[in-house]
Scaffold this motif. Structure first.
Motif, mmCIF file in Angstrom:
data_model
loop_
_atom_site.group_PDB
_atom_site.id
_atom_site.type_symbol
_atom_site.label_atom_id
_atom_site.label_comp_id
_atom_site.label_asym_id
_atom_site.label_seq_id
_atom_site.Cartn_x
_atom_site.Cartn_y
_atom_site.Cartn_z
ATOM 1 N N ILE B 31 0.844 -1.206 0.000
ATOM 2 C CA ILE B 31 0.000 0.000 0.000
ATOM 3 C C ILE B 31 0.873 1.248 0.000
ATOM 4 O O ILE B 31 0.642 2.192 -0.768
ATOM 5 N N ILE B 32 1.919 1.245 0.846
ATOM 6 C CA ILE B 32 2.792 2.421 0.905
ATOM 7 C C ILE B 32 3.452 2.662 -0.446
ATOM 8 O O ILE B 32 3.524 3.783 -0.936
ATOM 9 N N LEU B 33 3.929 1.569 -1.078
ATOM 10 C CA LEU B 33 4.600 1.739 -2.365
ATOM 11 C C LEU B 33 3.617 2.237 -3.424
ATOM 12 O O LEU B 33 3.958 3.106 -4.226
ATOM 13 N N LEU B 34 2.396 1.693 -3.411
ATOM 14 C CA LEU B 34 1.383 2.169 -4.360
ATOM 15 C C LEU B 34 1.122 3.650 -4.154
ATOM 16 O O LEU B 34 1.059 4.428 -5.109
ATOM 17 N N ALA B 35 0.992 4.020 -2.878
ATOM 18 C CA ALA B 35 0.740 5.428 -2.578
ATOM 19 C C ALA B 35 1.902 6.277 -3.067
ATOM 20 O O ALA B 35 1.707 7.316 -3.716
ATOM 21 N N ILE B 58 15.758 12.064 0.066
ATOM 22 C CA ILE B 58 17.222 12.143 -0.024
ATOM 23 C C ILE B 58 17.840 12.039 1.368
ATOM 24 O O ILE B 58 18.846 11.349 1.567
ATOM 25 N N TYR B 59 17.235 12.699 2.333
ATOM 26 C CA TYR B 59 17.729 12.571 3.710
ATOM 27 C C TYR B 59 17.682 11.121 4.168
ATOM 28 O O TYR B 59 18.610 10.620 4.809
ATOM 29 N N ALA B 60 16.577 10.456 3.845
ATOM 30 C CA ALA B 60 16.450 9.061 4.267
ATOM 31 C C ALA B 60 17.566 8.225 3.659
ATOM 32 O O ALA B 60 18.159 7.372 4.323
ATOM 33 N N ILE B 185 14.081 10.119 -7.913
ATOM 34 C CA ILE B 185 14.629 9.918 -6.569
ATOM 35 C C ILE B 185 13.966 8.732 -5.899
ATOM 36 O O ILE B 185 14.636 7.887 -5.297
ATOM 37 N N LEU B 186 12.656 8.645 -6.047
ATOM 38 C CA LEU B 186 11.930 7.554 -5.394
ATOM 39 C C LEU B 186 12.434 6.198 -5.889
ATOM 40 O O LEU B 186 12.678 5.279 -5.089
ATOM 41 N N ALA B 187 12.661 6.101 -7.204
ATOM 42 C CA ALA B 187 13.133 4.829 -7.759
ATOM 43 C C ALA B 187 14.509 4.496 -7.187
ATOM 44 O O ALA B 187 14.772 3.369 -6.755
#
Lengths: 264, 354
Positions: B31-35, B58-60, B185-187
């Protein structure tokens, strides 16, 4: 000829010759020589401060003796580190438990197999194909040790939370995971109650019997030592004062003097 | 009641060692990834992208890098900002000197440069530990600050010392809207977080944790401290370097060495400590906490219509934020990740605790 029956004591596996070790002015060991044969249980005993732990530290490369030779599997060595000793098949446990407290029992035992795992960082990052297969193989091996030591129920528990007796058992498991040829046990039964001691004795004898592992152990419980070991070497003030079967050692006047004291 | 693993049997060691062995967790992550991949990009405003989501990710990522080193291998580092700077300037130089390079290759090379520098500054860790090592890694931070402001070659002799990222494109597609940058960035963060998790649950991670928990015992079972510590420095700096390159290229656009000063290192260390040392998930918690809570605190009075001056708001923000940090550290010194794990443990039994 042996205490446990099936196994056969073989040739000399490890031989220490004329080992002398000192820290500054303190002589921990002077001119100690003895040998350990394949598949035997060899006890090292002596009063406190006799140099027993120092001897183990010399054997697994943690201390470098100033004088003397260590011949392991027919290869003489003088200045090797713990890593080389481990990679040649020497594993050990410690007097005061040296487990990785932040990790689970399973992970602690898996660290014992690190030397056998070969996949590099990139495969590890992918965790796929060969890296995954390797991980599963070693997990299976770790599970065999967990079964053997009867610690299935604490597999996922961080070792810091386990009681002392179980921690000792996990530490034995970590050493066994490396499938050593020579296993050094530094007071495996210290601080245990009778029941835990009996369990530990059983494990030591089973390891020796089933895996054929050669064991050198330091122990203060004379009953245990005399029962399970094939040969005993006695140290006092860094010198060897006796060496032989439990019966020979028990009757030796020098040993009795060392333990009971002697009138001067 | 909903969070129960009853009836989920594991039939192989692979199932047992999976990252998310419990079905409910897998559903939650899906669910988190879909979101993150679908819902947020469709609904988010450019402000949300540029001031919250992009810096958060980026911080993460940088926090994961630091956590691998400090949380897993036990080597305290105050040089993360410096390693990020290496990544940023390496990416800049590769991009302007070899414009034909693919953007992803540029980022990888930037990470590689940072990894090399990390290994060099990791050498003292073989002799010193704890606070002393932290001070030694501070040298990396100050050296990088100095190098990128004094040696003009790195900034391509721009007179102001500030540099601009070149126009970005990937496989022929230009990357300029906030949503496009967010996707890239997400990828990258998804892939690298997964890789980090894989590392820490395998051989490499165990050798790092063994060094952290008891280095002498680790050596005796055949872990070479040199190799374990330097590999931790290398991987950690690789992550920091890529995070630095992303920060510079996709978040800032134009930057000067001050963007990677000592404050950046401290912020990341706080994120890792508050999020949870030795937890990949904790890095996301830590980054979210440090980045989003101040912003939220800033918005609350205006949103509620309470008439206080902006100066007062920013003072209050500092005070409440500080109090929150102290509160969380007292409640759970092992960080938000541990709090989360405890919560899940409670939830397994809820509402019938016996």
């Amino acid at each position: 000829m042996t205490a446990t029956g099936g196994r056969r004591i073989g040739d000399v596996l490890l031989k220490v010759e004329d080992i002398s070790l000192s820290f500054g002015g303190v002589r921990a060991l002077s001119g100690v020589s003895f040998d350990i044969r394949k598949h035997e249980i060899r006890a090292i005993i002596g009063p406190n401060g006799a140099g027993k732990s120092s001897m183990l530290n010399v054997i697994n490369g943690f201390y470098h003796p100033q004088k003397g030779k260590i011949i392991f599997k027919d290869i003489a060595r003088t200045d090797i580190g713990p890593y080389d000793a481990a990679s040649r098949g020497i594993a050990r446990t410690f007097q005061n438990i040296a487990l990785f407290r932040g990790m689970s029992t399973l992970d602690n035992i898996m660290t014992g197999r690190l030397l056998k795992m070969k996949r590099n960082l990139f495969w590890q990052a992918l965790y796929w194909g060969p890296a995954r297969r390797e991980e599963m193989e070693h997990r299976a091996a770790a599970e065999r040790i967990i079964d053997f030591l009867e610690i299935q129920s604490i597999r996922k528990v961080p070792v810091g939370r386990l009681p002392y007796g179980l921690q000792k058992r996990v530490e034995l498991g970590r050493a066994l995971a490396a499938e050593p040829e020579l296993l050094l046990l530094d007071e495996p039964m210290a601080g245990m109650n009778v029941e835990e001691k009996e369990d530990m004795c059983r494990f030591i004898l089973d390891v020796n019997d089933e895996f054929g592992t050669t064991i050198a152990l330091i122990e203060h419980d004379m009953g245990v030592v005399m029962d399970i070991s094939d040969r005993v070497v006695v140290l006092d003030y860094g010198k060897k004062i006796a060496d032989g079967t439990p019966d020979e050692v028990r009757g030796n006047q020098a040993v009795i003097d060392a333990y009971l004291g002697v009138q001067h | 009641m909903l969070y129960r693993e009853a009836g989920q049997f594991k039939t192989s060691y692979g199932d047992d060692q999976a990252i998310f062995p419990i079905r409910q967790d897998r559903i939650g992550v899906a669910i988190i990834l879909l979101a993150a991949y679908l819902a947020i990009p469709l609904t988010a405003s450019p402000y949300l992208f540029t001031s919250i989501l992009i810096p958060f990710l980026i911080y993460a990522l940088a926090a994961i890098g630091l956590n691998l080193l400090t949380g897993y291998c036990g080597q305290v580092s105050l040089g993360t900002g410096g390693f990020m700077a290496v990544g940023a300037y390496a990416a800049y130089n590769f991009a302007i000197r070899m414009p034909e390079l693919n953007l992803l290759v540029v980022f990888l090379l930037a990470g590689g440069c940072a990894a090399l520098v990390g290994v060099v500054f990791g050498i003292p860790s073989l002799r010193i530990k704890g606070f002393y090592l932290a001070v030694a890694t501070l040298a990396a931070q100050f050296f990088m600050d100095w190098m990128f402001s004094r040696i003009k070659w790195f900034t391509n002799y721009t007179p102001s010392g500030s540099v601009n990222a070149p126009p970005l494109s990937l496989f022929g597609f230009a990357i300029d809207t906030p949503a496009e940058r967010y996707y890239l960035i997400l990828a990258i963060v998804t892939v690298m977080a997964l890789a980090a998790k894989n590392l820490v649950r395998g051989r490499v991670g165990r050798s790092w944790m063994a060094i952290r928990d008891m280095d002498i015992a680790a050596e005796i079972i055949g872990i070479r401290p040199l190799r374990a510590k330097l590999s931790a420095f290398a991987v950690s700096s690789f992550y920091a370097g890529i995070a630095g390159a992303l920060w510079a290229f996709l978040h800032l656009g134009s930057w000067e060495p001050l963007a990677f000063d000592i404050n950046r290192s401290f912020t990341l260390l706080f994120m890792v400590i508050i999020g949870g040392l030795g937890s990949i998930l904790g890095c996301f918690f830590g980054a979210a906490f440090i980045l989003i809570v101040p912003l939220a605190l800033n918005q609350i009075p205006t949103a509620l219509g309470i008439p206080i001056s902006t100066a007062m708001i920013s003072h209050l923000e500092f005070m409440i934020f500080g109090a929150l940090i102290v509160f969380f550290l007292i409640v759970e010194p092992h960080g938000l990740a541990r709090l989360w794990a405890l919560g899940k443990e409670k939830l397994r039994l809820w509402p019938f605790p016996h």
